[in-house]
Write an enzyme that holds these catalytic residues in place. Structure first.
Site, PDB file in Angstrom:
ATOM      1  CB  SER A   1     118.236  17.337 -37.655  1.00  0.00           C
ATOM      2  OG  SER A   1     118.734  15.425 -38.439  1.00  0.00           O
TER       3      SER A   1
ATOM      4  N   GLY B   1     111.362  17.541 -40.126  1.00  0.00           N
ATOM      5  CA  GLY B   1     109.903  16.663 -39.769  1.00  0.00           C
ATOM      6  C   GLY B   1     109.098  16.423 -39.024  1.00  0.00           C
TER       7      GLY B   1
ATOM      8  CB  CYS C   1     117.785  11.595 -35.476  1.00  0.00           C
ATOM      9  SG  CYS C   1     117.195  12.171 -34.212  1.00  0.00           S
ATOM     10  CG  PHE C   2     112.767  11.731 -39.572  1.00  0.00           C
ATOM     11  CD1 PHE C   2     112.004  12.395 -38.589  1.00  0.00           C
ATOM     12  CD2 PHE C   2     112.683  11.366 -40.358  1.00  0.00           C
ATOM     13  CE1 PHE C   2     110.854  12.998 -39.402  1.00  0.00           C
ATOM     14  CE2 PHE C   2     111.526  11.791 -41.338  1.00  0.00           C
ATOM     15  CZ  PHE C   2     110.341  12.228 -41.098  1.00  0.00           C
TER      16      PHE C   2
ATOM     17  CD  GLN D   1     111.353  11.433 -34.583  1.00  0.00           C
ATOM     18  OE1 GLN D   1     110.915  11.718 -35.355  1.00  0.00           O
ATOM     19  NE2 GLN D   1     112.093  11.963 -33.713  1.00  0.00           N
TER      20      GLN D   1
ATOM     21  CG  HIS E   1     123.021  12.890 -33.799  1.00  0.00           C
ATOM     22  ND1 HIS E   1     122.396  12.991 -35.397  1.00  0.00           N
ATOM     23  CD2 HIS E   1     121.172  12.978 -33.837  1.00  0.00           C
ATOM     24  CE1 HIS E   1     121.196  13.315 -35.500  1.00  0.00           C
ATOM     25  NE2 HIS E   1     120.467  13.880 -34.652  1.00  0.00           N
TER      26      HIS E   1
ATOM     27  CD  GLU F   1     125.747  10.710 -35.715  1.00  0.00           C
ATOM     28  OE1 GLU F   1     125.673  12.436 -35.311  1.00  0.00           O
ATOM     29  OE2 GLU F   1     125.291  10.710 -35.984  1.00  0.00           O
TER      30      GLU F   1
END
Length: 380
Positions: free
Chosen positions: A46, A227, A253-254, A257, A347, A349
């Site tokens: 990331s 990104g 996370c991504f 989104q 996150h 994890e």
């Protein structure tokens, strides 16, 4: 030791000493508030194309080992620290942090007033930056900084995804099969699923829906990654097909989104983002507060306290960041009010980071089992 120069796109310059590889590098300047876990941070995909400024002054004291990498390489474009450790000391370390940065060709700078730099980024926002150990003129380095592409509008998925499908087999008895779309995944994420009896098929971002269905998965997972989510039209299209088919979904996370955009919500770029292992988040279902690990510069735009009608059912914000009320999680419910898909912006994890949110993997297992997810959560 020589000199190094850091120049931001607004012309602010800092001088220091080379740390890691020598040469020149460019990226987006962001700051990370973690006090530890730098190895996991540096190897998190990331952070691709970002120059990371560490707010904690003393970095490198535990060296670098061969066990804690979250991917096959360091992904940061550059590294900025104030006081690097003079010597590393850990029974697990195999070499120094500066040695590993140099070995992998990562240009860094030390001896920088990272407090002043961080305050500048907090006030002005994340911006393009250059670090050079060969250029001494700030004006000349600035010219090259301004030629770099911004993070807004950047599609970096194909640069970080796995080139070939991989299987991370379940530990012990296999209970479920999950198709995990790799958008820049960290190694600990499929490990957390495999520990719960899940065969994780790690798939390239180019995977089609028919290829997903061929695995006969019990659920689908979208990972973290770098990104601008607005550019990920291919992946958003795949996720909409997953939702149309009613397959259980979990995103991190991504993946949060893209879940938001698949539901018809917008995303936007945060002023300076959330990066660190000490970000407070409230789970609105339980009202418990978790200390979380985060790394994101974009977020979902959604109302915090009302239902959201989507083509796939009723969605709702499930988690919020307590520092600034940023959306930190979403969930989608069926007509009976049962959760059928969910995601979080952080996150769980915990690599590196606290373990408060590990319960989210158990929620995913409950979703795969086809029973209502629990209202209890957290290892707080």
């Amino acid at each position: 030791m020589g000199q190094a120069l850091l120049v931001l796109e607004d012309g602010r310059a800092f001088r220091g000493e080379p740390y890691g590889a020598t040469g020149e590098t460019f990226g987006e300047a962001v700051f990370c508030t973690a006090m530890t876990g730098y190895q996991e941070t540096l190897t998190d995909p990331s952070f691709h194309r970002q120059v990371v400024v560490m707010t904690y002054p003393h970095v490198g004291n535990t060296g670098w080992n061969d066990e804690d990498d979250e991917s096959s390489r360091i992904w940061v474009a550059g590294y900025v620290v104030r006081d690097p450790a003079r010597r590393h000391s850990s029974w697990r370390s195999r070499r120094g942090l500066d040695e590993e940065l140099a070995r992998q060709g990562v240009v860094g700078i030390s001896g920088v007033d990272t407090r002043a730099l961080t305050r500048h980024l907090r006030d002005k926002g994340s911006m393009r930056v250059g670090i050079s150990t060969v250029e001494t003129d700030p004006a000349k380095l600035l010219e090259r900084v301004l030629r770099q592409p911004p993070m807004l509008g950047a599609n970096l998925i194909d640069e970080v995804t796995t080139p070939e499908p991989k299987l991370i087999a379940a530990e012990g008895e296999k209970r479920f099969t999950v198709a995990a779309i790799d958008l820049g995944i960290k190694a600990m994420t499929p490990q957390r699923m495999s520990q719960r009896g899940i065969d994780v098929h790690l798939l390239p971002a180019t995977t089609t829906f028919d290829e997903v269905l061929a695995l006969n998965p019990d659920g689908v997972f979208f990972s973290n990654g770098p990104g601008d989510p607005a550019t990920a039209e291919r992946e958003i299209g795949l996720l909409r097909q997953v939702l149309d088919a009613g397959l259980p979904y979990f995103g991190i996370c991504f993946g949060n989104q893209l879940f938001g955009r698949a539901l018809g919500l917008d995303t936007y770029k945060l002023r300076f983002g959330h990066r660190g292992v000490n970000q407070p988040v409230m789970d609105l279902r339980t009202r418990k507060v978790e200390i979380t690990s985060q790394n994101h510069g974009f977020a979902v735009q959604a109302p915090l306290d009302t239902d959201i009608e989507t083509p796939y059912g009723i969605a709702r914000v499930s988690h919020i960041g307590l520092n600034d009320d940023v959306v930190e999680g979403l969930e989608l419910r069926d007509e009976q009010g049962r959760v059928k898909a969910f995601s979080v912006q952080y996150h769980p994890e915990a690599a590196a980071g606290p373990h408060d949110a590990a319960y989210l993997f158990d929620r995913f297992v409950e979703l795969l089992e086809g029973r209502p997810t629990t209202s209890e959560g957290g290892e707080n």
